[in-house]
Motif scaffolding. Sequence first.
Motif, PDB file in Angstrom:
ATOM      1  N   ASN A  64       4.232  12.007 -16.434  1.00  0.00           N
ATOM      2  CA  ASN A  64       3.434  11.105 -17.065  1.00  0.00           C
ATOM      3  C   ASN A  64       4.333  10.195 -18.225  1.00  0.00           C
ATOM      4  OD1 ASN A  64       4.522  12.913 -19.221  1.00  0.00           O
ATOM      5  ND2 ASN A  64       2.649  13.438 -19.846  1.00  0.00           N
ATOM      6  N   SER A 115       1.662   6.605  -6.945  1.00  0.00           N
ATOM      7  CA  SER A 115       0.517   7.695  -7.382  1.00  0.00           C
ATOM      8  C   SER A 115       1.108   8.870  -7.273  1.00  0.00           C
ATOM      9  CB  SER A 115      -0.745   7.568  -6.354  1.00  0.00           C
ATOM     10  OG  SER A 115      -1.165   6.454  -6.460  1.00  0.00           O
ATOM     11  N   GLY A 116       2.051   9.372  -6.409  1.00  0.00           N
ATOM     12  CA  GLY A 116       2.853  10.636  -6.365  1.00  0.00           C
ATOM     13  C   GLY A 116       3.720  11.062  -7.609  1.00  0.00           C
ATOM     14  N   LYS A 120       3.333   9.502 -10.380  1.00  0.00           N
ATOM     15  CA  LYS A 120       2.573   9.745 -11.555  1.00  0.00           C
ATOM     16  C   LYS A 120       2.072  10.941 -11.845  1.00  0.00           C
ATOM     17  CE  LYS A 120       1.085   5.181 -12.499  1.00  0.00           C
ATOM     18  NZ  LYS A 120       0.015   3.975 -12.644  1.00  0.00           N
ATOM     19  N   LEU A 121       1.908  11.696 -10.391  1.00  0.00           N
ATOM     20  CA  LEU A 121       1.426  13.284 -10.455  1.00  0.00           C
ATOM     21  C   LEU A 121       2.588  14.129 -11.140  1.00  0.00           C
ATOM     22  CD1 LEU A 121      -0.266  13.597  -7.121  1.00  0.00           C
ATOM     23  CD2 LEU A 121      -1.374  13.661  -9.625  1.00  0.00           C
ATOM     24  N   SER A 143       0.809  -1.143   0.056  1.00  0.00           N
ATOM     25  CA  SER A 143       0.036   0.123  -0.047  1.00  0.00           C
ATOM     26  C   SER A 143       1.053   1.070  -0.194  1.00  0.00           C
ATOM     27  CB  SER A 143      -0.880   0.091   1.218  1.00  0.00           C
ATOM     28  OG  SER A 143      -0.128  -0.018   2.508  1.00  0.00           O
ATOM     29  N   ILE A 158       2.005   1.666  -3.672  1.00  0.00           N
ATOM     30  CA  ILE A 158       1.024   2.305  -4.294  1.00  0.00           C
ATOM     31  C   ILE A 158       0.952   3.841  -4.088  1.00  0.00           C
ATOM     32  CG2 ILE A 158      -1.488   2.229  -4.878  1.00  0.00           C
ATOM     33  CD1 ILE A 158      -0.756  -0.368  -5.655  1.00  0.00           C
ATOM     34  N   ARG A 159       0.910   4.305  -2.993  1.00  0.00           N
ATOM     35  CA  ARG A 159       0.935   5.761  -2.644  1.00  0.00           C
ATOM     36  C   ARG A 159       2.106   6.421  -3.217  1.00  0.00           C
ATOM     37  NH1 ARG A 159       0.293   4.988   2.495  1.00  0.00           N
ATOM     38  NH2 ARG A 159       2.332   5.079   3.139  1.00  0.00           N
TER      39      ARG A 159
END
Length: 78
Positions: free
Chosen positions: A18, A11-12, A14-15, A4, A7-8
């Motif tokens: 790209n 996500s950061g 990918k912000l 988890s 994943i967090r």
Amino acid sequence: MKRSAFIRILSGIKLVSNNVSIVENFQNKALVIIRVPEITGESPKQFRSFQKVLSSCSYYSIKPDGDQLTVTMTFEWD
């Protein structure tokens, strides 16, 4: 590291970019490759965040690739 948390972190990442490639295998590892023009931060907090991501990796490499940088990171989780 727990999955988890990975994943967090992902996500950061990918912000920010790209241009991210992710390869997960079934041995609780993931390879993340990012191609960015440069590593910059507008504040000390952004640099600390980047350092924190790198400290979460079991391996990382930053190499020039033409006019970009290729950041390769390997993550392992429980």
